[in-house]
Enzyme design. Structure first.
Site, mmCIF file in Angstrom:
data_model
loop_
_atom_site.group_PDB
_atom_site.id
_atom_site.type_symbol
_atom_site.label_atom_id
_atom_site.label_comp_id
_atom_site.label_asym_id
_atom_site.label_seq_id
_atom_site.Cartn_x
_atom_site.Cartn_y
_atom_site.Cartn_z
ATOM 1 N N SER A 38 0.700 -1.124 0.277
ATOM 2 C CA SER A 38 -0.255 0.184 -0.031
ATOM 3 C C SER A 38 0.927 1.473 0.014
ATOM 4 O O SER A 38 0.661 2.410 0.690
ATOM 5 C CB SER A 38 -0.854 0.079 0.849
ATOM 6 O OG SER A 38 -2.056 -0.892 0.943
ATOM 7 N N HIS A 43 7.219 5.830 1.638
ATOM 8 C CA HIS A 43 7.443 4.631 0.857
ATOM 9 C C HIS A 43 8.469 5.643 -0.176
ATOM 10 O O HIS A 43 9.589 5.238 -0.278
ATOM 11 C CB HIS A 43 6.713 3.682 0.278
ATOM 12 C CG HIS A 43 6.037 3.371 1.525
ATOM 13 N ND1 HIS A 43 4.414 3.219 1.797
ATOM 14 C CD2 HIS A 43 5.759 2.410 3.090
ATOM 15 C CE1 HIS A 43 4.403 2.348 2.370
ATOM 16 N NE2 HIS A 43 4.923 2.370 3.518
#
Length: 278
Positions: A38, A43
């Site tokens: 996800s 990230h």
């Protein structure tokens, strides 16, 4: 052999430990970004840092069951493998590791964290950090990266993993700043579960605490002020504060000196648990 998806020519998809060992044999200056998928801008920031600092970058996607103290939370954790791989391809990541549970947990052991560290999230999420440390140690031994990139949003996680691995591994933990949206809310996969009005509430809490941290430098009776702020946030609709504390960022001991300290919060909006630090 590597198992490559036809649509991903340059990015190597590693589906098991055999693929991993073959791909990384003799590899040096490798950056590792552990994720549970996800993927969001937080990230992406970690991955970009790895690509800048290391010759090759590997990203893992593994929803680790042992770090969930709530089975429903584990089963409901947001997953979008196709979207994640598309993002990683655009970022030109070298390797993506998609292990199954048996690849990671091929033997049993028990991790213990010191009693002094059973604070903040560790106090309320029994077994959570033991699961995080365990999986991070297993990944590090399998991948043997030069550097591991982790975000500061999960500051206690960063602190505990770093302290554990520095005794076990030569891999260096690189801490990266929390990435926030335009309203100051820390990016999290759990934000996907929030309705529009709940997202607005979460953003207002971030703004309150960011402003609160700024004025503390000029205030006395800091502990009292923190308790008052906790009550104020707790009075918001559908909000329940689990903890709001100020702790030294080097040892996580409680502190009333704003220098070298951070304010840590965990709270629920409805049934969605969010954490942050300022």
């Amino acid at each position: 052999m590597f198992y490559l998806l036809n649509c991903f020519i340059q990015m190597k998809i590693l589906l098991n430990k055999i693929d991993l060992n073959e791909a990384l044999f003799g590899m040096s200056n490798l950056g590792f970004v552990p994720t549970m998928g996800s993927l969001h801008q937080g990230h992406i920031s970690l991955i970009k840092n790895s690509k800048k600092q290391c010759k090759k970058t590997i990203v893992s996607i593994f929803v680790n069951p042992t770090q969930f103290n709530n089975k429903k939370d584990y089963t409901k954790y947001p997953k979008n493998r196709k979207k994640d791989l598309s993002i990683l391809k655009k970022l030109k990541v070298d390797f993506v590791f998609l292990p199954n549970i048996n690849d990671i947990y091929n033997f049993k052991r028990k991790i213990k964290i010191p009693k002094k560290d059973k604070i903040l999230c560790a106090k309320y999420r029994k077994g959570h950090f033991e699961g995080v440390i365990d999986v991070m140690d297993r990944f590090t031994k399998m991948i043997q990266p030069k550097k591991i990139f982790m975000g500061e949003k999960d500051f206690q996680q960063l602190y505990l993993v770093r302290n554990y691995l520095k005794k076990k591994s030569t891999s260096k933990i690189i801490s990266c700043k929390t990435i926030r949206d335009n309203h100051g809310l820390a990016l999290s996969s759990r934000n996907l579960h929030l309705k529009d009005n709940e997202l607005k509430t979460a953003r207002s809490i971030s703004k309150k605490l960011n402003n609160f941290k700024r004025i503390l430098n000029k205030k006395k009776n800091i502990e009292k002020l923190i308790n008052l702020k906790k009550k104020e946030i707790n009075n918001l609709k559908n909000v329940k504060v689990e903890y709001l504390e100020m702790r030294n960022k080097f040892n996580l001991k409680k502190d009333t000196n704003i220098t070298n300290s951070r304010i840590f919060i965990a709270y629920y909006i409805r049934k969605i648990r969010l954490i942050d630090n300022f």
